[in-house]
Design a protein around this motif. Structure first.
Motif, short mmCIF file in Angstrom:
data_model
loop_
_atom_site.label_atom_id
_atom_site.label_comp_id
_atom_site.label_asym_id
_atom_site.label_seq_id
_atom_site.Cartn_x
_atom_site.Cartn_y
_atom_site.Cartn_z
N THR A 117 -35.03 5.20 27.27
CA THR A 117 -35.66 5.03 25.94
C THR A 117 -37.11 4.60 26.08
O THR A 117 -38.00 5.08 25.36
N HIS A 118 -37.38 3.68 27.01
CA HIS A 118 -38.74 3.21 27.21
C HIS A 118 -39.65 4.34 27.69
O HIS A 118 -40.80 4.48 27.24
N GLU A 119 -39.09 5.19 28.62
CA GLU A 119 -39.90 6.32 29.10
C GLU A 119 -40.19 7.30 27.97
O GLU A 119 -41.32 7.78 27.82
N ALA A 120 -39.17 7.54 27.13
CA ALA A 120 -39.39 8.46 26.01
C ALA A 120 -40.41 7.88 25.02
O ALA A 120 -41.26 8.59 24.46
N LYS A 121 -40.30 6.56 24.80
CA LYS A 121 -41.23 5.91 23.88
C LYS A 121 -42.66 5.98 24.40
O LYS A 121 -43.61 6.18 23.64
N GLN A 122 -42.82 5.80 25.72
CA GLN A 122 -44.15 5.90 26.30
C GLN A 122 -44.73 7.31 26.12
O GLN A 122 -45.92 7.47 25.83
N LYS A 123 -43.82 8.30 26.31
CA LYS A 123 -44.30 9.67 26.10
C LYS A 123 -44.72 9.88 24.64
O LYS A 123 -45.76 10.49 24.36
N VAL A 124 -43.90 9.35 23.70
CA VAL A 124 -44.24 9.50 22.27
C VAL A 124 -45.56 8.80 21.96
O VAL A 124 -46.41 9.32 21.22
N ASP A 125 -45.73 7.60 22.53
CA ASP A 125 -46.98 6.87 22.29
C ASP A 125 -48.18 7.63 22.85
O ASP A 125 -49.27 7.66 22.23
N ALA A 126 -47.97 8.24 24.02
CA ALA A 126 -49.06 9.01 24.61
C ALA A 126 -49.41 10.21 23.73
O ALA A 126 -50.60 10.49 23.47
N TYR A 127 -48.34 10.88 23.23
CA TYR A 127 -48.58 12.03 22.35
C TYR A 127 -49.26 11.57 21.03
O TYR A 127 -50.15 12.25 20.50
N HIS A 128 -48.80 10.41 20.50
CA HIS A 128 -49.38 9.90 19.24
C HIS A 128 -50.85 9.53 19.43
O HIS A 128 -51.70 9.78 18.56
N LEU A 129 -51.18 8.94 20.58
CA LEU A 129 -52.56 8.59 20.88
C LEU A 129 -53.42 9.85 20.98
O LEU A 129 -54.55 9.90 20.46
N GLN A 130 -52.85 10.87 21.62
CA GLN A 130 -53.59 12.13 21.70
C GLN A 130 -53.82 12.72 20.30
O GLN A 130 -54.89 13.23 19.99
#
Length: 733
Positions: A117-130
């Motif tokens: 879940t943490h890895e997926a959340k980091q990916k989502v945060d990275a996508y949201h930042l982009q």
């Protein structure tokens, strides 16, 4: 089992014989770590559903084994049951080991789930930042696009000439019509070039004008120096010419001082002063013109003709020449004089700015510390101070002295209430000879009523400025009526003479003085004031005779009445407004609204024999342009009024309706006495034409002495009350 589990929890650490090497792992540590974390790999191979079923089965077996152990212990056997209990305890321990393993597997699964879940959340945060970066970049680009679209060049703020004027006035080398007509960009550049060329020319003209301005300023300075040196010389000349001015009746210096004082008047009083002075000068010039006309028409001494005397006469009787006439100051009307009264220093102090008084404040603070504490003023004292400040008058006032033909003078003093922005007036009448004031003439020349209703409805008891009512509410003033004796009356004509106008439909915040308004009302108002004074003085003299029972009839009005009048006036008194309204035979006048509180009320009693005629008189302040109104009540053989006797109504009509026959020569000041004399004649006609009762012996009480063509007419038996001159008989109208 417990020892094995403890061994697994606390693996042994293999140490070397020498000093422990930090950061280095031995082979036994690696093997032990592999054993400890071997279950993480097992989690991926095991099915969570089967583990859950195993968990349920294990729990059920534990419950069963615990119940069997409890049952065996309850039976009480020792040897045989001890073996069985131990066997079941071992099985229970095995099940506990299974539960622990399942628990570890569950924790490992939970940890892996959290990590995923943490890895997926980091990916989502990275996508949201982009995404945010891209949106910010888009917004920035949109702003730049908007700036580009909304960009305004400096040339758009320049008011360029129109295209027609540009192609008409611009030279061909700038306009370039063949190029600019089809290209808007080139056209704008050409118009800007033409604008630059024009501005260069205007700048050159501006510099030339500045140089001319400097030259003119230098000339003005030179002339100012000359004039400043000339002023002392003129003052010395004026001072030396004072005796000459007094001898030739040319008060230049006095007029100059008066105009200097007028500069400090408030605007309404200044307008009044200027317009009244101009009116006096105009009337003076008219009188001078009439005198010159009489001079030219005067016959020569010792001659028989009527030609003008154009030769030089010795002494002051010589007619002034045109040159001398033009050098004299404007003639003032002998009937009107204008003056200014009051303190000029106080008027100047009103316009001085407040000075910085820090030293005074420090001194006052020190004095306050030394002195004892004083009691603060009460609310009533504060309101009194506010009322006094609200009703404060300007230090300067304008005096008008209006002289009538009989040498009586009406003294008018005009004031200006600064905070209320209205003007007031006080009046006083003086005569050449001292008058004996009759009792009934007490209110005729009183300052409170002598100018009341000079114009219809203008009684001077209320403020004409609608904004004053809000000011009165703040300081607790109910009406201005309580202060008019001290402040003067704020008549509407007074405001107009000062150029003040207060519109009721559209109130203005600031009232502006208007010279044209004052000029348009000046002549009419002066004539009305003269007429009012003359009519009041005429009434004053007439009342003195009426109180003694004498009706004064001038020789010009003798033809209006027969030679012999038997009825006589025996009483003439003044009555109050309340007493007039309480009379039973005056209800018609009261209900018609003709008995206002500004009118004057009198009671006359006419007698002949046993007949007594009461006449209640309403005298309007506008007498004699507005006739008096008579209401009659005859006490003879009962009480007779206009309600029960048609002839009494006809007598009232003769006096009230046909009053124009009784006005006499202009200005008609004999109207009241002629009405009273007509009333005596009417009473004679009424009594003499009354039918005689044959049953009563003796002579007739009122023998017929008046000649009547017909005694009665119509079903109401109206008597002949109209007197016909010079035939001397009475007839019906």
């Amino acid at each position: 089992m417990s020892s094995e589990s403890s061994k697994k929890r606390k693996p042994k650490v293999i140490r070397s014989d020498g000093a422990p090497a930090e950061g280095k792992r031995t082979r036994s540590d690696t093997e032990q770590e592999g054993k400890y974390y071997s279950e993480e790999a097992e989690v991926d191979l095991r099915d969570p559903g089967r583990d859950y079923e195993l968990y349920k089965y294990t729990c059920q077996e534990l419950q069963r084994l615990m119940a069997e152990i409890q049952d065996l212990k309850s039976r009480g056997g020792k040897d045989a049951q001890a073996v069985e209990i131990e066997d079941r305890r071992i099985q229970s321990c095995v099940h506990f080991m299974t539960l622990k393993k399942l628990n570890r597997l569950a924790h490992i699964r939970l940890k892996k789930g959290r990590d995923q879940t943490h890895e997926a959340k980091q990916k989502v945060d990275a996508y949201h930042l982009q995404l945010q970066n891209l949106l910010y970049e888009v917004m920035h680009l949109q702003k730049e696009i908007t700036k580009c679209l909304e960009f305004k060049s400096k040339h758009e703020e320049i008011d360029l000439v129109s295209l027609e004027e540009f192609y008409k006035e611009a030279p061909p080398d700038i306009s370039k019509a063949e190029v600019t007509m089809g290209d808007p960009h080139q056209q704008t550049l050409a118009r800007l070039d033409w604008e630059l060329e024009q501005r260069k020319r205007l700048a050159e003209k501006y510099r030339e004008c500045l140089s001319n301005k400097e030259k003119i300023l230098k000339e003005i300075e030179v002339k100012k120096e000359y004039l400043s040196s000339l002023q002392p010389r003129l003052n010395s000349i004026m001072q030396a010419s004072l005796p000459v001015q007094e001898y030739l009746f040319m008060p230049f210096d006095q007029a100059h001082k008066q105009y200097e004082t007028a500069r400090h008047l408030p605007p309404p009083l200044y307008v009044l002063f200027v317009q009244a002075t101009a009116y006096g000068q105009a009337c003076g010039e008219c009188e001078a013109g009439r005198e010159e006309g009489l001079w030219e028409q005067r016959p020569r001494p010792g001659g028989t003709g009527s030609t003008a005397c154009r030769g030089k006469l010795p002494g002051p009787a010589q007619k002034p020449s045109a040159h001398r006439k033009s050098s004299q100051p404007p003639r003032q009307d002998k009937m009107l004089s204008v003056a200014i009264e009051g303190s000029v220093d106080e008027a100047k102090a009103l316009f001085k700015p407040p000075e910085d008084s820090q030293d005074d404040e420090s001194d006052s603070d020190a004095e306050e510390e030394q002195t004892t504490k004083r009691r603060r003023p009460t609310l009533g004292v504060q309101l009194d101070d506010k009322r006094k400040e609200m009703l404060k008058r300007h230090p300067l006032s304008v005096l008008l002295d209006l002289k009538c033909k009989d040498d009586s003078v009406l003294h008018l003093t005009f004031y200006y209430l600064m905070n209320l922005n209205i003007m007031t007036v006080k009046a006083r009448v003086t005569t050449a000879t001292e008058l004996i004031t009759p009792i009934s003439a007490g209110d005729l020349l009183s300052p409170d009523s002598v100018l009341s209703c000079l114009y219809p409805g203008d009684h001077g008891k209320k403020t004409p400025n609608p904004a004053n009512q809000y000011q009165f509410d703040k300081v607790g003033i109910l009406t201005l009526r309580d202060y008019v004796l001290d402040l003067g009356h704020p008549y509407l004509w007074v405001q107009k003479l000062g150029g003040l106008h207060f519109p009721k439909e559209q109130p203005q915040h600031t009232v502006i003085t208007d010279h044209s308004l004052s000029a348009s009302h000046m002549e009419t108002t002066m004539k009305l004031l003269k007429t009012r004074v003359q009519s009041r003085l005429a009434l004053h003299k007439q009342f003195a005779s009426l109180e003694h029972g004498i009706v004064p009839v001038t020789s010009d009005c003798h033809y209006l009445f027969p030679a012999k009048v038997v009825s006589r006036l025996v009483k003439w008194v003044t009555i109050a407004h309340e007493d007039y309204t309480e009379l039973h035979f005056t209800k018609d006048i009261v209900e018609a609204g003709l008995a206002g509180d500004t009118n004057l009320y009198y009671m006359a009693l006419v007698e002949r024999g046993t007949a007594k005629l009461q006449a209640a008189v309403v005298l309007n302040p506008g007498y004699s342009s507005i006739p008096p109104i008579f209401q009659l009540c005859l006490n003879w053989k009962g009480e007779k009024t206009n309600n029960n006797d048609d002839n009494i109504r006809a007598m009232e009509s003769e006096v009230n309706v046909c009053y124009k026959e009784l006005c006499g020569p202009r200005p008609g000041h004999q109207l009241l006495t002629n009405q009273l004399q007509r009333l005596c004649v009417l009473l004679d006609v009424y009594l003499e034409t009354e039918s005689h009762d044959d049953s009563v012996e003796g002579p007739k009480e009122f023998p017929q002495e008046k000649m009547c063509l017909r005694l009665f007419r119509g079903p109401s038996r109206i008597k002949p009350f109209k007197y016909n001159h010079p035939q001397g008989f009475f007839s019906h109208r």
